[in-house]
Design a protein around this motif. Structure first.
Motif, PDB file in Angstrom:
ATOM      1  N   UNK A   1      69.516  21.219  -0.380  1.00 36.93           N
ATOM      2  CA  UNK A   1      69.454  21.542  -1.834  1.00 36.93           C
ATOM      3  C   UNK A   1      68.106  19.750  -2.852  1.00 36.93           C
ATOM      4  N   UNK A   2      68.645  19.221  -1.482  1.00 38.06           N
ATOM      5  CA  UNK A   2      67.726  17.952  -2.178  1.00 38.06           C
ATOM      6  C   UNK A   2      68.073  17.051  -2.761  1.00 38.06           C
ATOM      7  N   UNK A   3      68.936  17.095  -2.863  1.00 33.69           N
ATOM      8  CA  UNK A   3      69.827  15.907  -4.392  1.00 33.69           C
ATOM      9  C   UNK A   3      69.855  14.563  -3.392  1.00 33.69           C
TER      10      UNK A   3
ATOM     11  N   UNK B   1      75.371  26.007  -9.865  1.00 33.64           N
ATOM     12  CA  UNK B   1      75.262  27.426 -10.863  1.00 33.64           C
ATOM     13  C   UNK B   1      73.858  27.857 -11.009  1.00 33.64           C
ATOM     14  N   UNK B   2      72.571  27.198 -10.302  1.00 31.77           N
ATOM     15  CA  UNK B   2      71.220  27.175 -11.085  1.00 31.77           C
ATOM     16  C   UNK B   2      70.891  26.939  -9.726  1.00 31.77           C
ATOM     17  N   UNK B   3      69.825  27.451  -8.989  1.00 30.93           N
ATOM     18  CA  UNK B   3      68.875  27.391  -7.390  1.00 30.93           C
ATOM     19  C   UNK B   3      67.748  26.492  -8.125  1.00 30.93           C
ATOM     20  N   UNK B   4      67.662  25.615  -9.138  1.00 30.01           N
ATOM     21  CA  UNK B   4      67.145  24.667  -8.864  1.00 30.01           C
ATOM     22  C   UNK B   4      67.217  23.043 -10.593  1.00 30.01           C
ATOM     23  N   UNK B   5      66.964  22.679 -10.970  1.00 32.99           N
ATOM     24  CA  UNK B   5      66.560  21.908 -11.735  1.00 32.99           C
ATOM     25  C   UNK B   5      65.838  22.040 -12.850  1.00 32.99           C
TER      26      UNK B   5
ATOM     27  N   UNK C   1      68.201  24.900 -13.882  1.00 29.05           N
ATOM     28  CA  UNK C   1      68.975  24.253 -14.688  1.00 29.05           C
ATOM     29  C   UNK C   1      67.817  23.538 -16.289  1.00 29.05           C
ATOM     30  N   UNK C   2      66.725  23.658 -16.252  1.00 27.03           N
ATOM     31  CA  UNK C   2      66.582  22.864 -17.216  1.00 27.03           C
ATOM     32  C   UNK C   2      65.522  24.062 -18.697  1.00 27.03           C
ATOM     33  N   UNK C   3      65.297  25.148 -17.228  1.00 26.30           N
ATOM     34  CA  UNK C   3      65.818  25.913 -18.356  1.00 26.30           C
ATOM     35  C   UNK C   3      66.140  26.866 -19.118  1.00 26.30           C
ATOM     36  N   UNK C   4      67.255  26.576 -18.981  1.00 24.74           N
ATOM     37  CA  UNK C   4      68.641  27.351 -18.986  1.00 24.74           C
ATOM     38  C   UNK C   4      68.677  26.470 -20.899  1.00 24.74           C
ATOM     39  N   UNK C   5      68.281  24.797 -20.363  1.00 24.12           N
ATOM     40  CA  UNK C   5      69.030  24.084 -21.880  1.00 24.12           C
ATOM     41  C   UNK C   5      67.940  24.563 -22.692  1.00 24.12           C
TER      42      UNK C   5
ATOM     43  N   UNK D   1      66.560  14.910 -15.692  1.00 24.46           N
ATOM     44  CA  UNK D   1      65.381  13.976 -15.316  1.00 24.46           C
ATOM     45  C   UNK D   1      64.798  13.983 -13.042  1.00 24.46           C
ATOM     46  N   UNK D   2      63.799  13.908 -13.484  1.00 23.19           N
ATOM     47  CA  UNK D   2      63.091  14.039 -12.041  1.00 23.19           C
ATOM     48  C   UNK D   2      64.097  13.170 -10.896  1.00 23.19           C
ATOM     49  N   UNK D   3      65.104  11.990 -10.973  1.00 25.43           N
ATOM     50  CA  UNK D   3      65.776  11.808 -10.126  1.00 25.43           C
ATOM     51  C   UNK D   3      66.567  12.402 -10.110  1.00 25.43           C
ATOM     52  N   UNK D   4      67.368  12.990 -10.733  1.00 27.70           N
ATOM     53  CA  UNK D   4      68.528  14.606 -10.553  1.00 27.70           C
ATOM     54  C   UNK D   4      68.182  16.007  -9.877  1.00 27.70           C
ATOM     55  N   UNK D   5      66.513  15.193  -9.962  1.00 26.98           N
ATOM     56  CA  UNK D   5      65.710  16.680  -9.847  1.00 26.98           C
ATOM     57  C   UNK D   5      66.638  17.954  -8.490  1.00 26.98           C
ATOM     58  N   UNK D   6      66.833  19.006  -7.861  1.00 23.24           N
ATOM     59  CA  UNK D   6      67.358  20.030  -6.968  1.00 23.24           C
ATOM     60  C   UNK D   6      67.089  21.115  -6.977  1.00 23.24           C
ATOM     61  N   UNK D   7      66.603  21.846  -5.238  1.00 22.84           N
ATOM     62  CA  UNK D   7      66.165  23.228  -5.225  1.00 22.84           C
ATOM     63  C   UNK D   7      66.905  23.576  -4.076  1.00 22.84           C
ATOM     64  N   UNK D   8      67.500  24.626  -4.398  1.00 24.21           N
ATOM     65  CA  UNK D   8      68.010  24.796  -3.116  1.00 24.21           C
ATOM     66  C   UNK D   8      66.247  26.251  -2.137  1.00 24.21           C
ATOM     67  N   UNK D   9      66.851  25.524  -1.249  1.00 19.41           N
ATOM     68  CA  UNK D   9      66.079  26.199  -0.003  1.00 19.41           C
ATOM     69  C   UNK D   9      65.823  28.032  -0.191  1.00 19.41           C
TER      70      UNK D   9
END
Length: 222
Positions: A89-91, A106-110, A117-121, A146-154
């Motif tokens: 996920x690249x955390x 819970x979310x595929x990406x941030x 996740x941010x889209x949900x917010x 924020x970007x430094x907390x970003x993730x994206x599952x493969x």
């Protein structure tokens, strides 16, 4: 990192050290039996000459072994989940809050795209503050990652694997909690047994009623 496993191991080692010190110093006879039963179930009974205390010691040893096993398994699955998220996920490889570790499962990406996740917010902000643009923007700013907390599952499969590790860890925590309760119950049972030994006398008498009906009379004296 000082985990709950290390904490409970420290407690057990402290108890063992206390027992060893008591025996080596010859002061175990001065420890009240009820305190012995609290420290180690069965110790109080044995000190009063009742060998059934060994069974309670055996049970306690088994409970402690099980407790350490499940705590170790919980920590192991937590580490697996974390390492898995770093890899797939690249955390960032730093300490994260428990809520963050829940959210990435819970979310595929941030991001702000679909299933992010941010889209949900943003959706929640639009729903809660549809007529108040300033409050809406503030809510978004306060809750997005924020970007430094970003993730994206493969892939979704990778996220599912991560959540399965997390679930196994929580299951082990539940088992450990149940065993912790049983450790307390075992001590309470030992104390009650010791109180019965120390404070009551059981008299059992058999007699015949009308020469045909056997009777057993039990009485407790406190």
């Amino acid at each position: 990192m000082f985990t709950h496993t290390n904490f409970k191991r420290t407690i057990l080692l402290s108890v063992i050290a206390l027992l060893s010190l008591s025996l080596n110093a010859g002061i175990s006879d001065r420890i009240p039996p009820i305190i012995k039963s609290i420290i180690l179930p069965g110790w109080g009974e044995i000190s009063q000459g009742y060998n059934r205390g060994y069974a309670q010691m055996f049970v306690d040893a088994g409970l402690w072994t099980s407790l350490f096993y499940y705590n170790e398994e919980s920590d192991l699955f937590q580490e697996k989940a974390y390492d898995y998220a770093v890899r797939f996920a690249g955390i960032s490889n730093t300490n994260h809050s428990e809520q963050y570790l829940v959210d990435i499962g819970k979310y595929d990406h941030s991001g702000f795209d679909v299933r992010g996740y941010n889209a949900m917010i943003v959706v929640m902000a639009n729903h809660e503050y549809s007529t108040d643009n300033e409050s809406r923007q503030q809510y978004i700013q306060d809750n997005i990652y924020s970007d430094d907390m970003a993730w994206e599952w493969e892939s979704v499969q990778h996220r599912s694997k991560y959540t399965s590790y997390r679930k196994k860890s929580m299951d082990c925590d539940d088992y450990a909690g149940m065993i912790s309760g049983l450790l307390i119950v075992n001590r309470v049972a030992s104390c009650i047994d010791l109180l019965i030994i120390k404070q009551s006398k059981l008299k059992a008498m058999t007699s015949l009623y009308d020469y045909q009906t056997p009777m057993i009379n039990l009485s407790f004296e406190f």
